[in-house]
Write a protein that holds these residues in place. Sequence first.
Motif, PDB file in Angstrom:
ATOM      1  N   ARG A 202      15.238 -20.985   7.348  1.00 50.40           N
ATOM      2  CA  ARG A 202      14.173 -21.969   7.257  1.00 50.40           C
ATOM      3  C   ARG A 202      14.024 -22.441   5.812  1.00 50.40           C
ATOM      4  NH1 ARG A 202      10.786 -18.079   9.738  1.00 50.40           N
ATOM      5  NH2 ARG A 202       9.665 -18.067   7.763  1.00 50.40           N
ATOM      6  N   ALA A 203      13.464 -23.611   5.632  1.00 52.06           N
ATOM      7  CA  ALA A 203      13.315 -24.184   4.302  1.00 52.06           C
ATOM      8  C   ALA A 203      12.482 -23.289   3.395  1.00 52.06           C
ATOM      9  CB  ALA A 203      12.686 -25.573   4.397  1.00 52.06           C
ATOM     10  N   ASP A 204      11.398 -22.683   3.938  1.00 47.59           N
ATOM     11  CA  ASP A 204      10.552 -21.850   3.090  1.00 47.59           C
ATOM     12  C   ASP A 204      11.270 -20.571   2.663  1.00 47.59           C
ATOM     13  OD1 ASP A 204      10.490 -20.909   5.737  1.00 47.59           O
ATOM     14  OD2 ASP A 204       8.526 -19.959   5.463  1.00 47.59           O
ATOM     15  N   VAL A 205      12.129 -20.061   3.549  1.00 48.07           N
ATOM     16  CA  VAL A 205      12.892 -18.855   3.218  1.00 48.07           C
ATOM     17  C   VAL A 205      13.954 -19.176   2.163  1.00 48.07           C
ATOM     18  CG1 VAL A 205      14.407 -17.056   4.122  1.00 48.07           C
ATOM     19  CG2 VAL A 205      12.470 -17.870   5.490  1.00 48.07           C
ATOM     20  N   TYR A 206      14.643 -20.282   2.371  1.00 47.54           N
ATOM     21  CA  TYR A 206      15.667 -20.696   1.399  1.00 47.54           C
ATOM     22  C   TYR A 206      15.038 -20.916   0.021  1.00 47.54           C
ATOM     23  CZ  TYR A 206      19.159 -23.495  -1.016  1.00 47.54           C
ATOM     24  OH  TYR A 206      20.043 -23.976  -1.944  1.00 47.54           O
ATOM     25  N   ASP A 207      13.916 -21.595  -0.043  1.00 47.76           N
ATOM     26  CA  ASP A 207      13.251 -21.847  -1.319  1.00 47.76           C
ATOM     27  C   ASP A 207      12.801 -20.545  -1.969  1.00 47.76           C
ATOM     28  OD1 ASP A 207      13.614 -24.554  -0.973  1.00 47.76           O
ATOM     29  OD2 ASP A 207      11.594 -24.919  -0.205  1.00 47.76           O
ATOM     30  N   PHE A 208      12.383 -19.600  -1.148  1.00 45.13           N
ATOM     31  CA  PHE A 208      11.953 -18.300  -1.679  1.00 45.13           C
ATOM     32  C   PHE A 208      13.121 -17.561  -2.327  1.00 45.13           C
ATOM     33  CE2 PHE A 208      11.326 -13.684  -0.735  1.00 45.13           C
ATOM     34  CZ  PHE A 208      10.318 -13.448  -1.655  1.00 45.13           C
ATOM     35  N   LEU A 209      14.283 -17.598  -1.675  1.00 41.33           N
ATOM     36  CA  LEU A 209      15.457 -16.889  -2.190  1.00 41.33           C
ATOM     37  C   LEU A 209      16.202 -17.673  -3.267  1.00 41.33           C
ATOM     38  CD1 LEU A 209      16.888 -15.435   1.153  1.00 41.33           C
ATOM     39  CD2 LEU A 209      15.575 -14.228  -0.614  1.00 41.33           C
ATOM     40  N   ASN A 210      15.842 -18.937  -3.448  1.00 45.04           N
ATOM     41  CA  ASN A 210      16.475 -19.790  -4.447  1.00 45.04           C
ATOM     42  C   ASN A 210      15.388 -20.399  -5.335  1.00 45.04           C
ATOM     43  OD1 ASN A 210      18.550 -21.223  -5.769  1.00 45.04           O
ATOM     44  ND2 ASN A 210      18.234 -23.005  -4.452  1.00 45.04           N
ATOM     45  N   PRO A 211      14.678 -19.566  -6.086  1.00 45.85           N
ATOM     46  CA  PRO A 211      13.526 -20.057  -6.857  1.00 45.85           C
ATOM     47  C   PRO A 211      13.941 -20.999  -7.980  1.00 45.85           C
ATOM     48  CG  PRO A 211      14.062 -17.808  -7.483  1.00 45.85           C
ATOM     49  CD  PRO A 211      14.931 -18.130  -6.302  1.00 45.85           C
ATOM     50  N   LYS A 212      13.082 -21.929  -8.295  1.00 47.37           N
ATOM     51  CA  LYS A 212      13.348 -22.877  -9.372  1.00 47.37           C
ATOM     52  C   LYS A 212      12.923 -22.347 -10.731  1.00 47.37           C
ATOM     53  CE  LYS A 212      14.884 -25.559  -6.232  1.00 47.37           C
ATOM     54  NZ  LYS A 212      16.351 -25.514  -5.978  1.00 47.37           N
ATOM     55  N   GLY A 213      12.038 -21.361 -10.726  1.00 49.41           N
ATOM     56  CA  GLY A 213      11.563 -20.821 -11.988  1.00 49.41           C
ATOM     57  C   GLY A 213      11.097 -19.392 -11.840  1.00 49.41           C
ATOM     58  N   SER A 214      10.765 -18.774 -12.973  1.00 51.55           N
ATOM     59  CA  SER A 214      10.274 -17.393 -12.965  1.00 51.55           C
ATOM     60  C   SER A 214       9.473 -17.147 -14.227  1.00 51.55           C
ATOM     61  CB  SER A 214      11.436 -16.393 -12.884  1.00 51.55           C
ATOM     62  OG  SER A 214      12.050 -16.243 -14.159  1.00 51.55           O
ATOM     63  N   ILE A 215       8.855 -15.977 -14.311  1.00 48.51           N
ATOM     64  CA  ILE A 215       8.094 -15.636 -15.508  1.00 48.51           C
ATOM     65  C   ILE A 215       9.006 -15.436 -16.711  1.00 48.51           C
ATOM     66  CG2 ILE A 215       6.264 -14.524 -14.160  1.00 48.51           C
ATOM     67  CD1 ILE A 215       7.452 -11.821 -15.203  1.00 48.51           C
ATOM     68  N   TRP A 216      10.309 -15.339 -16.460  1.00 54.71           N
ATOM     69  CA  TRP A 216      11.254 -15.096 -17.550  1.00 54.71           C
ATOM     70  C   TRP A 216      11.746 -16.385 -18.201  1.00 54.71           C
ATOM     71  CZ3 TRP A 216      10.906 -10.320 -18.968  1.00 54.71           C
ATOM     72  CH2 TRP A 216      10.607  -9.326 -18.022  1.00 54.71           C
ATOM     73  N   ASP A 217      11.382 -17.524 -17.656  1.00 57.22           N
ATOM     74  CA  ASP A 217      11.849 -18.788 -18.224  1.00 57.22           C
ATOM     75  C   ASP A 217      11.422 -18.902 -19.687  1.00 57.22           C
ATOM     76  OD1 ASP A 217      12.883 -19.393 -15.786  1.00 57.22           O
ATOM     77  OD2 ASP A 217      11.374 -20.883 -15.251  1.00 57.22           O
ATOM     78  N   ALA A 218      12.356 -19.350 -20.521  1.00 54.82           N
ATOM     79  CA  ALA A 218      12.061 -19.505 -21.951  1.00 54.82           C
ATOM     80  C   ALA A 218      12.787 -20.739 -22.473  1.00 54.82           C
ATOM     81  CB  ALA A 218      12.492 -18.259 -22.722  1.00 54.82           C
ATOM     82  N   ALA A 219      12.561 -21.865 -21.825  1.00 52.80           N
ATOM     83  CA  ALA A 219      13.211 -23.115 -22.218  1.00 52.80           C
ATOM     84  C   ALA A 219      12.733 -23.551 -23.599  1.00 52.80           C
ATOM     85  CB  ALA A 219      12.918 -24.201 -21.187  1.00 52.80           C
ATOM     86  N   ILE A 220      13.603 -24.198 -24.351  1.00 55.77           N
ATOM     87  CA  ILE A 220      13.240 -24.591 -25.713  1.00 55.77           C
ATOM     88  C   ILE A 220      12.228 -25.730 -25.721  1.00 55.77           C
ATOM     89  CG2 ILE A 220      15.391 -23.775 -26.730  1.00 55.77           C
ATOM     90  CD1 ILE A 220      16.457 -26.597 -26.685  1.00 55.77           C
ATOM     91  N   ASP A 221      12.090 -26.446 -24.594  1.00 56.51           N
ATOM     92  CA  ASP A 221      11.083 -27.506 -24.524  1.00 56.51           C
ATOM     93  C   ASP A 221       9.781 -27.037 -23.874  1.00 56.51           C
ATOM     94  OD1 ASP A 221      11.871 -27.254 -21.904  1.00 56.51           O
ATOM     95  OD2 ASP A 221      12.442 -29.350 -21.631  1.00 56.51           O
ATOM     96  N   GLY A 222       9.695 -25.742 -23.563  1.00 53.25           N
ATOM     97  CA  GLY A 222       8.465 -25.170 -23.033  1.00 53.25           C
ATOM     98  C   GLY A 222       8.200 -25.430 -21.565  1.00 53.25           C
TER      99      GLY A 222
END
Length: 829
Positions: A202-222
């Motif tokens: 299902r779309a919600d399951v796929y999105d859960f297992l393929n997250p776009k971000g996390s608390i570990w993100d540290a992009a240089i543009d914030g």
Amino acid sequence: MNKTKKIFIWLLLVSSLVIATIATWVFSRIDGALPILDGKETVFGLSKTAIIERDELGIATIKAENRLDIAVATGFIHAQERFFQMDLLRRNSAGELSSLFGEKAVNYDKSIRRHRFRNRARNIVSQLPDEQVNLLQAYTRGVNQGLKYLKGTPFEYILLQQEPVLWSEEDSILAIFSMYIDLQYHDGQRERTLGLMKALLRADVYDFLNPKGSIWDAAIDGTQYEPAALPELPWPSASAKQSYMSDHRYISLNKQSSQYQGNSAQAVDSQTSQTISGLTEKYRTEYFPGSNNWAVAGNISTTGSAIVANDMHLGIRVPNTWFRASFEYPQNSEQIKITGATLPGTPNIVVGSNGNIAWGFTNSYGDYSDVIELVTNEDNTQYLTPDGYKAFKSEREVIAIKDQKATEVNVQETIWGPVIGKNHQGALLAYRWVAHDKEAINLHAIALESAKNVEQAFDIAARSGIPAQNMMVGDNEGNIGWTIMGAIPKKVGDIGDTPMNWATGENAWQGYLTPQEYPRVLNPKKHRLWTANSRVVGDEMLAKLGNGGYALGARSKQIRDKLFAKASFSEQELLDIALDDQAIFLTRWQAFLLNNVLTEQTIAGQAEFLEAKTILMKESKLIASTGSVAYRLVRNFRIALRDLLFSELNSTFKSLDEQYSFRAIRHQIETPLWQLVNTQPDNFLMRPESSWQALFKKALMQTISDMKTTDDGSEQPLSAATWGQQNTTTIKHPLSNAVPIIGYWLDMPANALSGDSYMPKVQGKSFGASERMIVSPGHEETGIFHMPTSQSGHPWSPYYGKGHEDWEQGRASAFLPGKTVYKLTLLSY
């Protein structure tokens, strides 16, 4: 009796003579393969005299009157020191390893031949600008002269009973194609894996297992992106739109819903024995070809110039990937002096400093390839394109096999790229990859040798053809910047992480970004930049790059936080960041073990669990040090729990499509894994134990059991199972396993080292920083450079293995070559 004795003595003498003759011959052949270090040699291809100076570590300073003569001398020294390594690089990407190693390399060669890289290399050479072709020709002449001037065949060929093949211009292109294979997916595995998941979940399951971000993100543009929420309905389950699937596949994915309460234990044990087996490989899944780099601006550096730090993470073997060198030559009335690391097989400095700028790379992990679902006619002889059905183009590839008859491979080509297999429904798949285009490789990066500032470096980067890299650059005026170096495709339509149909023309690549369109960041307000293979930027810039499988941002975050912990930095202080082995990423897992797993109820009657808790409580600050048992326990528990938790789901996916790879998505899984084990929902239907606590307990029992089992199968106390014991280096020559006795002379010493994958000091058994460079342009004399193994590929070289200990121990060693010990003068005809 006397006659028998005389015969025996005579046979013994003859045998000794034969052995001595063979040994003398072998010794002379091996000794003859040592490079020429001193003296004068006349070399074809030089226009004027060139000089090669080496210091006690073998680091080369190459001096000449023009850039083409630098290329000749570089080719000469590469061939003398590293020809076998160069040969492996070209054969690796050409799919020609079988001619050296025989049948065991055939399957690999077949998988690579579909890319037809040798043919593509020839085409690239034919289309390069004249000045780049001239450079390749000069380098090639130098390589073949260097090979010619060896008094003996490189020793590897003696062991393989082969003769080396001369170098050609296309071989240098093939060496760069090998870096594409190392740094990007050559088989679309990640996209095919995500495509299978998206089709079945299902779309919600796929999105859960393929997250776009996390608390570990540290992009240089914030920029920050939130992970998807936990699915609320029972999962995993195929969505209604998958009704086209055959009944047995549908049932395969759903039958667990009535069994998860306990009937699956036996299946889990079987799966675990396969997925989580073998102490050597079981816990080595985290390593990720990539790198760290960062820069600080001149107004927060002790030199007044920018400082650039870079450590490129690759598999480490003997000899090392890079060859250290300094080039000195006049150009347009100025004297160029550039120092850094070269890639044997190619004529330029890959990373380094020229006094005006310094630069380094990390692998970008943007989306530089796409898998295409083909629509075909009934007998799969034609495929649909925007211009109607077209016939597949078939190309025959012949693979030579040592001591055997050659075999053939037929490669099916489409207008987008080669056919790479089928999906779980049997549809043919084609592969669109930057590496297949002429834009993939050129030698424009050589212009960095004379670049004066960051903005010039940006322009060069946008015109260069290499596997796309995060380029970190700083200049002697104190400016710093980030951009992508390498070709970036311009995509239109619905092209993302999963295979799509391109038959209508709505989905396509429309050429490549122009230099003006490249993402870049120049002189950020806080004077610091960093990358570590995770997502670097967001929004519009991210849309241009896409997501090709970014690393979790834990390394980036730790580096960023260290950069903001001080107001100014020297080179040594930036080296300290590179050597940081604090396990910040695993701190929450340590707390999870103590608070959620090792409860009083769990510990009751379990002496091993009590011991584990005692060990964990002793280390309030978790560090991947060689003596830490706690670090090894937490680290391995997380991997064991992750693999066990997803074991049935992985098994099901693998049964539907052999190309499914959990490894390809292992880093993104951390976010849903953490959500699951902390929320412990009842609606996850493939949990392989009757309760979450039982799952945690089983993973911990397995972890402790593995730690108490040594490599030879004997038992040891848990308290003796240190991280250093597991993280002991095995840095070997490619042939030492095939001929074990030679490993004593060829391989680096096996030593326990600190560091791991989710921290700045990335270190595994045969993986880690292939170099460490910290340099401030204009202040190279205080720069630092580490490199494992050594400059030489020959075990009898006077500098074989020198410098390796500095790399192991993290001791600051000089960026610039030292005092000249050896001097070789190359004369022109």
